[in-house]
Design a protein around this motif. Structure first.
Motif, short mmCIF file in Angstrom:
data_model
loop_
_atom_site.label_atom_id
_atom_site.label_comp_id
_atom_site.label_asym_id
_atom_site.label_seq_id
_atom_site.Cartn_x
_atom_site.Cartn_y
_atom_site.Cartn_z
N HIS A 26 0.83 -1.20 0.00
CA HIS A 26 0.00 0.00 0.00
C HIS A 26 0.87 1.25 0.00
O HIS A 26 0.57 2.24 -0.69
N TRP A 34 2.29 1.93 -3.52
CA TRP A 34 1.33 2.09 -4.61
C TRP A 34 1.12 3.58 -4.88
O TRP A 34 0.74 4.32 -3.97
N ARG A 43 -7.23 0.14 -2.41
CA ARG A 43 -6.36 0.70 -3.46
C ARG A 43 -6.33 -0.20 -4.68
O ARG A 43 -6.26 0.28 -5.82
N GLN A 63 -9.44 0.61 -6.64
CA GLN A 63 -9.31 1.88 -7.36
C GLN A 63 -8.45 1.71 -8.61
O GLN A 63 -8.72 2.33 -9.65
N SER A 64 -7.43 0.88 -8.50
CA SER A 64 -6.56 0.63 -9.65
C SER A 64 -7.32 -0.07 -10.77
O SER A 64 -7.14 0.24 -11.95
#
Length: 772
Positions: free
Chosen positions: A446, A449, A489, A492-493
């Motif tokens: 995280h 990223w 995350r 979201q990617s």
């Protein structure tokens, strides 16, 4: 008393024997003499005398009788035993490289190092090379040394020295040096063609002073897992990798056929992939399949069972005289890596790599602050905080031992590790330590990223693969008390690459798991439902999104109170969905109520209040209240410039919306002026602004066309198209719309080039050009 040139004496346990008397005891019939000394045991001397007490003499001299030097063996002569050829051995390209006697520059190559991870078959390739040279008669002396320690090297060389160069058998170090000196060519002497194989060198320092001399008649071959320059600098390095898929399939087919078994090709290919095409694992799998009377599919099912350990799937008797089962093949290398600088870290770094994607881990993950914190706390031998430099050095130590591949030049895939090494490391880790490793790896992932910006960076696919591995290996650990942020995350990617249905499926699965493990009223479960509502809005189902958000909001207010930050996020999102659903009246009411609460809680200048004011202006614009929206935007812009500054992304978004309002109201001249000023500021802004530039150029060209300023519209579009192609790719659907707009503007201007005419002819049914 002096005793010389005597025979042997044998003493009973706890006694000492001294020779020097040859005859039987006086007055006996030839039986050994027994001399008793009070308080001692018996000593029996055969052909000599024995003493078990002490000798009351001034001087006792014992001269050891040495064996005479051995006459040199005749050639051809072999020292040491070449390992037998493995069953179903197959020829590989590395053997051809060994037999290539010259390098790319035409120079003779006499020394080679076969390097690679444990289990790839280095020893078998070396044995095949040595056996071929011996059978072909191309060597006069062949010496095979199992060289895992320095003492083993010395012992092997000493044996060769005794057999070939009259070396002293009672002094191993001296005998080894005698042998090395013997290898050097001597003027006038018959040349000896020799081959020395040093198998399984584990430490380059073990060969200090033990390298065979350079000789036009001699060859040296080393096998090792090490990749240090101290080894490869002396010889041509040949990397022995895994089988190719075709080689693995050929091996399995041949090995099973030799046992009278035939398996479907797809199952054999699947097994080869399951085992990562590792020769050692394939051979032991064949032995297990035969011993357990399984078929390939049944063995694969056992292998896929997470409750089974690697050691449970290995044969009781290892084939081909293999020294280690797969699960233990790398333990010595791990221990050795742990001793390299920085000491004590390698094992823990390897544990981090074991729960991430085997095909590629960015170095930034393994050197992030959470990774450094994990390394610092994982070993009591570490007395200070581990630095980024030390973490990289640790990666190099693992690379030198062939436990990982570390290639810093390929930053996105800097670290690769074989899937079976990963499994062996995971299975050897205590459960409490394993849970800690999973959480540390998730924190590191995280941290490394890049922030979600709506675009898919080059590193995102690699990070998604690592996140998938984490979820696969430690699902429960990522839901301990919360949903780990790396999972949000990850989602979201996914939304940056589409299709949207994949992102929706991901978050629905995440919500299901969170609901199971954390409960329906948990903060993160409700947050995931909020994300799902946003996706519904993007799916052009804003009505369903409104229903979902109203349920979430009711639960959040009940659980956390109206002033909770998550409640604010949901209310803001609800207003947007209401507006998109066409219920702008409700959207405006929601915003006004939210704004009153935020001013009461945080004050009018708080960022939350500004965000709500922006959303309220957007809702007014959507409802057709353009003049009111323009007034709100202009008033808000003063505060944005004062609080955030002119080049902040939030300020750019506000200015863009204001310019769009001017365009919607028909005030194209004002809109063009606003967009041109915005364009000038964007060009000077730091950081990536491609997406904003594309949007501004798109709407600017539209406004210029509405003003019939064809020359300006054409110039804007000609700038827009290559920028959009570089950002999205030439095949993106928007590119066609931009090209059609360019062709239309060119046609309207009366200046139509051949290229543009061809484009217009080709696109008879052009896509609809979006307004703004």
């Amino acid at each position: 008393m002096s005793v010389t040139d005597t025979g042997n004496a044998t003493a009973a346990p706890g006694a000492a024997a001294v020779t020097g008397y040859r005859g039987p005891a006086p007055g006996t019939d030839g039986a050994p003499a027994v001399v008793r000394v009070s308080g001692t045991g018996d000593a029996i001397a055969e052909g000599g005398i024995a003493n078990t007490g002490y000798l009351n003499v001034d001087t006792l001299t014992v001269v050891q009788q040495r064996a005479a030097p051995r006459e040199p063996a005749s050639w051809p002569h072999q020292v040491g035993v070449i390992p037998p050829q493995a069953r179903s051995f197959q020829h590989r390209a590395q053997v051809d490289q060994l037999h290539a006697a010259v390098d790319s520059g035409g120079s003779a190559v006499l020394n080679h190092v076969l390097t690679g991870m444990g289990g790839v078959g280095k020893t078998q390739l070396a044995a095949d090379y040595a056996r071929t040279a011996w059978d072909d008669g191309t060597v006069d002396v062949l010496v095979w040394v199992t060289a895992s320690t320095r003492s083993a090297v010395v012992t092997g060389y000493a044996q060769a020295g005794v057999e070939l160069s009259r070396a002293d058998p009672d002094n191993a170090e001296q005998a080894a040096q005698t042998f090395l000196a013997w290898l050097s060519p001597k003027a006038g002497a018959k040349p000896c063609r020799w081959l020395i194989v040093l198998d399984n060198v584990t430490d380059p320092n073990d060969l200090r002073g033990m390298w065979p001399p350079d000789s036009p008649h001699g060859r040296t071959l080393i096998t090792t897992r090490r990749r240090d320059d101290a080894l490869t600098g002396h010889a041509r390095a040949i990397t022995v990798g895994l089988y190719t898929l075709q080689e693995a399939l050929s091996y399995l087919t041949k090995a099973l056929a030799s046992r009278g078994r035939e398996e479907p090709k797809d199952e054999l290919e699947g097994l080869a992939k399951d085992l990562g095409c590792l020769p050692l694992a394939l051979s032991q799998a064949v032995a297990y399949i035969i011993d357990a009377s399984l078929n390939c599919a049944e063995y694969r099912a056992l292998l896929a069972d997470r409750t089974a350990r690697l050691e449970d799937l290995e044969p009781d008797a290892l084939p081909d005289d293999q020294p280690h089962a797969v699960h233990a093949a790398w333990s010595l290398s791990i221990d050795r890596a742990n001793q390299l600088k920085p000491a004590g870290l390698a094992q823990h770094m390897l544990r981090l790599t074991a729960v991430l994607d085997s095909d590629g881990i960015p170095e930034t993950v393994l050197t992030s602050q959470p990774a450094l914190d994990y390394l610092s706390a994982a070993d009591t031998a570490v007395t200070k905080a581990v630095t980024e430099r030390e973490a990289r050095r640790c990666l190099r130590a693992l690379h030198h031992l062939s436990l990982i591949d570390h290639n810093p030049e390929t930053s996105d895939h800097a670290v690769r590790v074989h899937q079976l090494i990963q499994r062996a490391v995971r299975e050897s880790e205590p459960p409490d330590q394993y849970a800690q490793t999973i959480r540390a790896a998730a924190d590191a992932l995280h941290s490394a990223w890049p922030p979600a910006t709506g675009s898919n960076t080059e590193i995102d696919p690699v990070l998604r693969a690592c996140a998938w591995s984490l979820l696969d290996y430690g699902r429960a650990n990522l839901f301990e008390g919360r949903v780990h942020p790396v999972l949000f995350r990850w989602g979201q990617s996914l939304s940056a690459i589409g299709p949207l249905v994949d992102t929706m499926g991901f978050f629905e699965g995440l919500e299901h798991r969170s609901n199971q493990l954390l409960g329906p009223r948990h903060r993160d479960t409700l947050a995931i439902r909020g994300v799902i509502a946003e996706l519904l809005r993007q799916f052009e189902a804003p009505g369903a999104a409104v229903d979902e958000l109203q349920e979430v909001l009711t639960t959040q207010i009940d659980a956390f109170g109206v002033e909770d930050p998550d409640v604010f996020t949901t209310r803001l999102r609800l207003a947007q969905c209401q507006a998109d659903a066409g219920d702008t009246e409700s959207a405006i009411i929601t915003c006004e109520q939210l704004l009153n609460d935020e001013i009461r809680i945080h004050g009018a200048s708080h960022e939350n209040a500004l965000v709500v004011r922006h959303r309220l202006a957007v809702c007014k614009a959507q409802s057709g209240l353009t003049e009111a929206a323009v007034a709100d935007y202009e008033g808000l812009l003063v505060d944005y410039l004062r609080i955030f500054g002119a080049i902040d992304g939030r300020t750019f978004d506000l200015r863009t919306n204001l310019a769009t309002c001017h365009a919607r109201s028909g005030n194209f001249a004002q809109a063009i002026n606003s967009y041109e000023q915005l364009l000038s500021d964007l060009e000077q802004a730091p950081g990536p602004v491609n997406e904003q530039l594309i949007n501004v150029l798109d709407v600017l060209s539209y406004c210029q066309a509405k003003m019939a300023d064809w020359a300006s519209a054409i110039a804007t579009l000609e700038r827009l198209i290559p920028l959009a192609e570089a950002h999205w790719g030439a095949d993106h659907s928007n590119i066609d719309a931009f090209r059609y707009a360019l062709a239309s503007c060119t046609d309207a201007s009366g200046v139509t080039s051949d290229a543009r005419s061809m484009w217009i002819t080709k696109h008879i049914a052009p896509p609809n050009a979006a307004e703004g």
